[in-house]
Scaffold this active site. Structure first.
Site, mmCIF file in Angstrom:
data_model
loop_
_atom_site.group_PDB
_atom_site.id
_atom_site.type_symbol
_atom_site.label_atom_id
_atom_site.label_comp_id
_atom_site.label_asym_id
_atom_site.label_seq_id
_atom_site.Cartn_x
_atom_site.Cartn_y
_atom_site.Cartn_z
ATOM 1 N N ASP A 18 -16.660 8.532 2.620
ATOM 2 C CA ASP A 18 -17.443 7.832 3.647
ATOM 3 C C ASP A 18 -18.810 7.444 3.092
ATOM 4 O O ASP A 18 -19.371 8.153 2.251
ATOM 5 C CB ASP A 18 -17.607 8.761 4.855
ATOM 6 N N ASN A 66 -9.767 1.545 11.439
ATOM 7 C CA ASN A 66 -10.536 0.601 10.612
ATOM 8 C C ASN A 66 -10.106 -0.859 10.819
ATOM 9 O O ASN A 66 -10.854 -1.784 10.491
ATOM 10 C CB ASN A 66 -10.419 0.942 9.118
ATOM 11 N N ARG A 69 -12.643 -3.173 12.588
ATOM 12 C CA ARG A 69 -13.879 -3.674 11.953
ATOM 13 C C ARG A 69 -13.859 -5.204 11.933
ATOM 14 O O ARG A 69 -12.797 -5.814 12.107
ATOM 15 C CB ARG A 69 -13.971 -3.137 10.516
#
Ligand code: FPP
Length: 246
Positions: A18, A66, A69
């Protein structure tokens, strides 16, 4: 390195890499540069794990969440993953590393799937180390997929519901033959599991570092391994029971 006991290494290390975006933003760079640097670090960390004798490494490369996004960022990450898989194939084959992917792989582009299939096929007989990429992965989705398949097996008369136990559930996970992680490393100073390997992390030792993934180096990996070696893994037992079993 001298602080590391080669006889007490975790067999399976899982990593949530991350901080790519923050690394780039702190430098006034587009987030894509952080992901690009993140791929370089994956390369180094795979090599380092291989050198140190880690048997299994699982990397959380892209979660099902994700996909939410911005579409440009998702596209950039997918391109980088595709390029990584292509450029690393020869080295991974040579290093004796067996690669596999876990997740809802049908969500990925045909091009990335093809790269992964080639990498998996070309490394399938390697046995020095195993490397699993979690792609379009979520722990809850993995459990849902396992439950669906168990229900199908029950319906077909192949499985007796009374006979279902932890081992049989494990058999329906994406990679049933991978051992549970001994150590989970999360970079970027976040203290969450974020839907990663929910079933498998039951007794995993958790390690967090402030280091952003693009800054993570072999020494940071060694620091995490040293911290792991200082932990007492009791698996629900008492300390004295654990000492007696040594
Ligand atoms: C984490 O940083 C990165 C991602 C969620 C996506 C992509 C991951 C990589 C490119 C590294 C793995 C690569 C390979 C080859 C397996 P973030 O964007 O969440 O960072 P932030 O929290 O600072 O925004």
């Amino acid at each position: 390195m001298a602080r590391l006991d080669p006889n007490k290494l975790p067999r399976h290390v899982a990593i949530i890499p991350d901080g790519n975006g923050r690394w780039a933003e702190a430098r006034g760079l587009p987030r894509e540069q952080g992901h690009r640097q993140g791929c370089e670090v994956v390369r180094e960390v795979v090599r380092a794990c291989h050198e140190l004798g880690i048997r299994v490494l699982t990397l959380f490369a892209f979660s099902t969440e994700n996909w939410d996004r911005p579409v440009e960022e998702v596209g950039e990450i997918m391109d980088l993953l595709e390029r990584y898989m292509e450029s690393e194939t020869d080295e991974l084959v040579e290093q004796g590393i067996r690669v596999q992917a876990i997740g809802r792989l049908s969500d990925l582009s045909p091009e990335l799937r093809q790269r992964l299939e080639e990498l998996t096929r070309r490394t399938e007989h390697n046995d020095e180390m195993r490397l699993a990429f979690a792609l379009s992965y979520s722990g809850r989705t993995e459990i849902v997929d396992a439950v669906r398949n168990i229900a199908r097996a029950v319906e077909a008369g192949c499985v007796d519901p009374e006979a279902i136990d932890e081992k049989s559930v494990q058999n329906y996970l994406y990679a049933p033959d991978l051992p549970d992680p001994d150590l989970l490393i999360r970079t970027g100073d976040e203290h969450r599991i974020s839907n990663f390997l929910l079933w498998q992390l039951a007794y995993t030792e958790l390690y967090h570092t402030e280091r952003l993934w693009p800054d993570f180096r072999k020494q940071d990996l060694v620091d995490a391994l040293v911290a792991y070696q200082g932990r007492e893994r009791r698996f629900g037992r008492t300390s004295s029971q654990v000492r007696e079993r040594r």
